[in-house]
Design a protein around this motif. Structure first.
Motif, PDB file in Angstrom:
ATOM      1  N   SER A 158       0.784  -1.235   0.000  1.00  0.00           N
ATOM      2  CA  SER A 158       0.000   0.000   0.000  1.00  0.00           C
ATOM      3  C   SER A 158       0.817   1.287   0.000  1.00  0.00           C
ATOM      4  N   VAL A 159       2.064   1.251   0.473  1.00  0.00           N
ATOM      5  CA  VAL A 159       2.873   2.474   0.476  1.00  0.00           C
ATOM      6  C   VAL A 159       3.937   2.472  -0.623  1.00  0.00           C
ATOM      7  N   ALA A 160       3.946   1.466  -1.488  1.00  0.00           N
ATOM      8  CA  ALA A 160       4.979   1.352  -2.536  1.00  0.00           C
ATOM      9  C   ALA A 160       4.633   2.262  -3.713  1.00  0.00           C
ATOM     10  N   ARG A 161       5.057   3.525  -3.614  1.00  0.00           N
ATOM     11  CA  ARG A 161       4.720   4.530  -4.627  1.00  0.00           C
ATOM     12  C   ARG A 161       5.914   5.033  -5.421  1.00  0.00           C
ATOM     13  N   ILE A 162       7.120   4.658  -5.016  1.00  0.00           N
ATOM     14  CA  ILE A 162       8.308   5.138  -5.729  1.00  0.00           C
ATOM     15  C   ILE A 162       9.274   3.988  -5.971  1.00  0.00           C
ATOM     16  N   GLY A 163      10.138   4.143  -6.971  1.00  0.00           N
ATOM     17  CA  GLY A 163      11.176   3.149  -7.212  1.00  0.00           C
ATOM     18  C   GLY A 163      11.164   2.533  -8.593  1.00  0.00           C
TER      19      GLY A 163
ATOM     20  N   ASP B 196      -1.963  -3.417   3.026  1.00  0.00           N
ATOM     21  CA  ASP B 196      -0.798  -4.279   3.138  1.00  0.00           C
ATOM     22  C   ASP B 196       0.388  -3.349   3.403  1.00  0.00           C
ATOM     23  N   LEU B 197       0.765  -3.228   4.664  1.00  0.00           N
ATOM     24  CA  LEU B 197       1.794  -2.276   5.067  1.00  0.00           C
ATOM     25  C   LEU B 197       3.082  -3.021   5.404  1.00  0.00           C
ATOM     26  N   ARG B 198       4.171  -2.597   4.781  1.00  0.00           N
ATOM     27  CA  ARG B 198       5.457  -3.256   4.982  1.00  0.00           C
ATOM     28  C   ARG B 198       6.483  -2.236   5.465  1.00  0.00           C
TER      29      ARG B 198
ATOM     30  N   GLY C 210       4.640   6.560  11.402  1.00  0.00           N
ATOM     31  CA  GLY C 210       3.903   7.710  11.931  1.00  0.00           C
ATOM     32  C   GLY C 210       3.136   8.457  10.852  1.00  0.00           C
ATOM     33  N   GLY C 211       3.701   8.562   9.661  1.00  0.00           N
ATOM     34  CA  GLY C 211       3.018   9.229   8.550  1.00  0.00           C
ATOM     35  C   GLY C 211       1.772   8.496   8.110  1.00  0.00           C
ATOM     36  N   VAL C 212       1.847   7.169   8.099  1.00  0.00           N
ATOM     37  CA  VAL C 212       0.675   6.358   7.748  1.00  0.00           C
ATOM     38  C   VAL C 212      -0.368   6.459   8.868  1.00  0.00           C
ATOM     39  N   ALA C 213       0.081   6.335  10.116  1.00  0.00           N
ATOM     40  CA  ALA C 213      -0.843   6.416  11.251  1.00  0.00           C
ATOM     41  C   ALA C 213      -1.559   7.766  11.288  1.00  0.00           C
ATOM     42  N   ASP C 214      -0.845   8.842  10.966  1.00  0.00           N
ATOM     43  CA  ASP C 214      -1.470  10.171  10.923  1.00  0.00           C
ATOM     44  C   ASP C 214      -2.573  10.227   9.870  1.00  0.00           C
ATOM     45  N   GLN C 215      -2.339   9.634   8.699  1.00  0.00           N
ATOM     46  CA  GLN C 215      -3.357   9.629   7.645  1.00  0.00           C
ATOM     47  C   GLN C 215      -4.567   8.790   8.057  1.00  0.00           C
TER      48      GLN C 215
END
Length: 120
Positions: free
Chosen positions: A49-54, A77-79, A101-106
């Motif tokens: 879910s956070v794989a947005r770059i690369g 799906d958080l890794r 923390g960035g994900v938890a804030d969202q």
């Protein structure tokens, strides 16, 4: 086919176009009967879910966590991996420029705005 149709129904679209601007699905869980069990639901989710770059071999998502939530996604799906004293989002060896923390804030901001929703 069934998963695509379910995502399209949540997004109120004929077919999901996940690279386009997300459609605001709103608090769709609030319309579920209170007697409905979680095990009876088809819950839309994202892989990595956070794989947005690369690049093409690493990127799995084009939307932020907030955009995914707005579009109706409720399973993530958080890794993460520990790097020093930080819990960092990764896909393989690629840091995704977000920490836990960035994900938890969202998540917290979304749930404050939509208290009828649940995130898995």
């Amino acid at each position: 086919d069934q998963a695509e149709a379910g995502a399209a129904r949540v997004a109120q679209a004929r077919t999901p176009a996940f690279n386009d601007t997300p459609i605001d699905a709103g608090p769709w869980m609030s319309s579920l009967p209170h007697s409905r069990q979680v095990s009876d639901l088809f819950l839309p989710g994202t892989h990595d879910s956070v794989a947005r770059i690369g690049g093409d071999f690493v990127e799995c998502q084009s939307w932020t966590i907030t955009d995914q939530l707005r579009s109706g996604i409720r399973c993530f799906d958080l890794r993460f991996r520990m790097v020093g004293d930080a819990f960092c989002g990764h896909h393989g060896s690629f840091y995704q420029e977000i920490n836990f923390g960035g994900v938890a804030d969202q998540f917290e901001a979304f749930l404050n705005g939509y208290p009828s929703e649940a995130i898995f």
